[in-house]
Design a protein around this motif. Structure first.
Motif, PDB file in Angstrom:
ATOM      1  N   LYS A  82     -29.520  -5.725  32.963  1.00  0.00           N
ATOM      2  CA  LYS A  82     -30.016  -4.933  34.247  1.00  0.00           C
ATOM      3  C   LYS A  82     -28.948  -3.573  33.772  1.00  0.00           C
ATOM      4  N   LEU A  83     -27.912  -3.713  33.191  1.00  0.00           N
ATOM      5  CA  LEU A  83     -26.915  -2.575  33.065  1.00  0.00           C
ATOM      6  C   LEU A  83     -27.541  -1.709  31.975  1.00  0.00           C
ATOM      7  N   TRP A  84     -28.148  -2.296  31.060  1.00  0.00           N
ATOM      8  CA  TRP A  84     -28.736  -1.581  29.877  1.00  0.00           C
ATOM      9  C   TRP A  84     -30.166  -0.781  30.593  1.00  0.00           C
ATOM     10  N   ARG A  85     -30.846  -1.636  31.403  1.00  0.00           N
ATOM     11  CA  ARG A  85     -32.145  -0.939  31.769  1.00  0.00           C
ATOM     12  C   ARG A  85     -31.734   0.220  32.685  1.00  0.00           C
ATOM     13  N   GLU A  86     -30.652   0.173  33.321  1.00  0.00           N
ATOM     14  CA  GLU A  86     -30.206   1.366  34.163  1.00  0.00           C
ATOM     15  C   GLU A  86     -29.859   2.434  33.257  1.00  0.00           C
ATOM     16  N   LEU A  87     -29.124   2.225  32.120  1.00  0.00           N
ATOM     17  CA  LEU A  87     -28.737   3.085  31.268  1.00  0.00           C
ATOM     18  C   LEU A  87     -29.941   3.874  30.252  1.00  0.00           C
ATOM     19  N   ARG A  88     -30.890   2.945  30.138  1.00  0.00           N
ATOM     20  CA  ARG A  88     -32.052   3.482  29.453  1.00  0.00           C
ATOM     21  C   ARG A  88     -32.729   4.402  30.245  1.00  0.00           C
ATOM     22  N   ASN A 105     -16.560   2.133  33.911  1.00  0.00           N
ATOM     23  CA  ASN A 105     -16.987   1.911  32.456  1.00  0.00           C
ATOM     24  C   ASN A 105     -18.600   2.223  32.058  1.00  0.00           C
ATOM     25  N   ARG A 106     -19.326   2.089  33.095  1.00  0.00           N
ATOM     26  CA  ARG A 106     -20.752   2.334  33.007  1.00  0.00           C
ATOM     27  C   ARG A 106     -20.965   3.951  32.832  1.00  0.00           C
ATOM     28  N   GLN A 107     -20.136   4.565  33.781  1.00  0.00           N
ATOM     29  CA  GLN A 107     -20.114   6.042  33.840  1.00  0.00           C
ATOM     30  C   GLN A 107     -19.608   6.603  32.283  1.00  0.00           C
ATOM     31  N   ALA A 108     -18.662   5.973  31.796  1.00  0.00           N
ATOM     32  CA  ALA A 108     -18.244   6.294  30.592  1.00  0.00           C
ATOM     33  C   ALA A 108     -18.946   6.267  29.404  1.00  0.00           C
ATOM     34  N   LEU A 109     -19.899   5.158  29.403  1.00  0.00           N
ATOM     35  CA  LEU A 109     -21.015   4.877  28.461  1.00  0.00           C
ATOM     36  C   LEU A 109     -21.917   6.053  28.635  1.00  0.00           C
ATOM     37  N   ARG A 110     -22.144   6.447  29.736  1.00  0.00           N
ATOM     38  CA  ARG A 110     -23.228   7.749  29.960  1.00  0.00           C
ATOM     39  C   ARG A 110     -22.378   9.115  29.300  1.00  0.00           C
ATOM     40  N   ASP A 111     -20.963   8.987  29.819  1.00  0.00           N
ATOM     41  CA  ASP A 111     -20.375  10.585  29.389  1.00  0.00           C
ATOM     42  C   ASP A 111     -20.040  10.397  27.702  1.00  0.00           C
TER      43      ASP A 111
END
Length: 530
Positions: free
Chosen positions: A226-232, A187-193
């Motif tokens: 932590k999740l959003w910092r990774e995505l940022r 799901n984290r990868q899907a947000l990036r995609d």
């Protein structure tokens, strides 16, 4: 549009404008707004001076919750047009110096999304939160597929929560998985995609729905942050000009968590929503049931307290520093408009004088620039009703462009409109206010132009509050004196020493060391070289 700048830079100049796409402008006569309709009205936005637009969700959806139930993140809903139509709109906006942001529903999908349909028939799938139990845990819903057990929704039953893991394990709930399990990673990868797809088509960023809700049982939102910092971090590397704004409602948490900005909202993780409610909420319209009554500072009776907002803003600002911004909306699709219940048109100029000179990113909800009102009694549509006294439909009525049929919103029969128009025969329109230089619309335009031309009125310039009562008095950038009197009764305050030349004022004078403000008066004064 100029070459891309980091979002933290261009947001400092942003004046945001929120468009509820199904209610803004209908180009094809089906009664529902669309991208071509927005494109045809870009001249209004350019003339007004806004430079950043964000759309409520426009992805493919069964619209159980007005598009916040997404069935395909990579395809726009046919009611609005095609992906190519959105790209063309974005390019046309860019030529006018207007960036376009999309609404990213990160925490859940529609139950019609292929991911969920597959998950409902695959006991090994971890993309959603499933409990393989004989009885439904609290809040869970029975599986619609061959998979036994129950799934957890985020909001309505048709919105299954995407699984970003749990921060804490619990033997009593063996379905919990850690944040680094296979499903949460996917799901984290899907947000990036998803973000990569739309940014590649020219969009400038995202406003993220329910941004605090991703990781479950997450004390202090530590794992979600932590999740959003990774995505940022990924966003800064791959799309450094893209902005990430959150629907979190608590900027001092969300900005350090990786967002460029967060909105003060009528709710928040702390539950009270005081920063916004203490300014605008007069207990008419959408939000009248969940909290104890609170007199707003921008109320005619003058019983409100500015310090509730001021203290929250100051605390958040000190924590955020230069890392990001706080955004202050006039309203939104979930919250009553400025013009609601007893608040009359004569009260709105003072509210805009404050919003467009206070050191936050101003976000104007479509139609607020002409004083469109929350319309009580509007029929419930697409999940707008959340309780007996909480129906958001009245803040979602069609934009009022002119005095032609359907106020220029659509050529459809009135009964086919997405929502009915405000029935008030004296409802404001863009055309009428464009023709009247003394109108609210012209004032908002002048205030936007002043803000954009004056660094001292930007979000990072200094602010010195001289009087917290009535009238509110503050100095921006050591140069501009702002006076706002939201109540019906007149008020006085001590003026700072030296000359004060009026830049934009109505009902406020500064003479002989005294500020005199008539009821609902406002003024911006240049103190010159002090």
């Amino acid at each position: 549009m100029s070459s891309p700048r980091p979002a933290i830079e261009w947001l400092a100049d942003a004046v945001l404008y929120q468009i509820y796409p199904q209610s803004f402008a209908d180009s094809d006569g089906d009664g529902i707004g669309d991208f071509a309709g927005v494109e045809a009205r870009l001249d209004h936005l350019e003339w007004l001076g806004v430079n950043t637009v964000w759309f409520n969700p426009c992805f493919a959806s069964p619209f159980d919750d007005a598009g916040y139930d997404v069935a395909d993140y990579l395809r726009v809903a046919p009611r609005y047009g095609t992906n190519e139509d959105l790209t063309r709109l974005t390019e046309a906006a860019g030529r006018r110096g207007i960036r376009v942001l999309l609404d990213l529903v990160a925490g859940h999908t529609s139950d019609q999304h292929p991911w969920f349909k597959a998950s409902a028939n695959d006991p090994a799938d971890q993309r959603f939160i499933w409990a393989d139990t004989d009885q439904a845990p609290e809040g869970f819903v029975a599986s619609p597929g061959t998979r036994p057990g129950f799934y957890q929704p985020n909001f309505f039953e048709s919105q299954p929560a995407l699984n970003f893991g749990h921060a804490r394990m619990d033997p009593a709930e063996p379905w919990r998985v850690p944040v680094d399990a296979e499903g949460p990673r996917a799901n984290r990868q899907a947000l990036r995609d998803i973000m990569d797809h739309w940014l590649g088509l020219g969009l400038s960023g995202f406003r993220v729905d329910m941004a605090a809700s991703l990781v479950k049982d997450d004390p202090e939102h530590a794992e979600t942050a932590k999740l959003w910092r990774e995505l940022r971090g990924w966003l800064d590397r791959t799309h450094p000009g893209a902005a990430l704004l959150s629907e979190w409602g608590d900027p001092q948490i969300s900005v350090p968590a990786g967002f460029h900005a967060d909105f003060f909202l009528q709710f928040g993780p702390r539950g009270d929503g005081l920063p916004l409610r203490s300014l605008w909420n007069n207990w008419e319209g959408t939000v009248s049931e969940p909290w104890e009554p609170l007199q707003p500072y921008f109320g005619a009776t003058g019983e409100g307290t500015f310090s509730l907002f001021h203290d929250a803003w100051r605390e958040a600002t000190e924590i955020i520093g230069d890392a990001g911004f706080i955004s202050l909306p006039t309203a939104n699709h979930d919250f009553s408009r400025l013009s609601t219940g007893p608040r009359t048109a004569e009260q709105l100029p003072a509210a805009f004088a404050f919003q467009l000179t206070w050191p936050t990113l101003p976000a104007i909800y479509y139609g607020d620039e002409i004083g469109m009102r929350y319309v009580p009694g509007t029929p419930t549509r697409e999940g707008s009703r959340l309780g007996p006294r909480y129906d958001r439909a009245g803040s979602r009525t069609p934009m009022q462009w002119d005095d032609s049929p359907n106020a220029g919103f659509s050529t459809a029969p009135a009964e086919d409109l997405y929502l009915p128009l405000d029935p008030d025969p004296d409802r404001p329109t863009v055309a009428a206010q464009r023709a009247d230089e003394g109108s609210l619309l012209h004032l908002v335009r002048r205030l936007i132009a002043l803000r954009k031309a004056t660094p001292e009125l930007g979000p990072k310039s200094s602010t010195e509050v001289l009087n917290e009562g009535y009238p509110l008095v503050y100095v921006r950038g050591g140069r501009f004196l702002v006076v706002v009197n939201p109540r019906a009764a007149s008020a006085e305050a001590t003026a700072p020493a030296g000359p004060a030349g009026a830049v934009e004022a109505a009902g406020v004078t500064v003479t002989d060391g005294v500020i005199r403000a008539e009821g609902f008066g406002y003024g911006i004064f240049d103190l010159g070289a002090r």
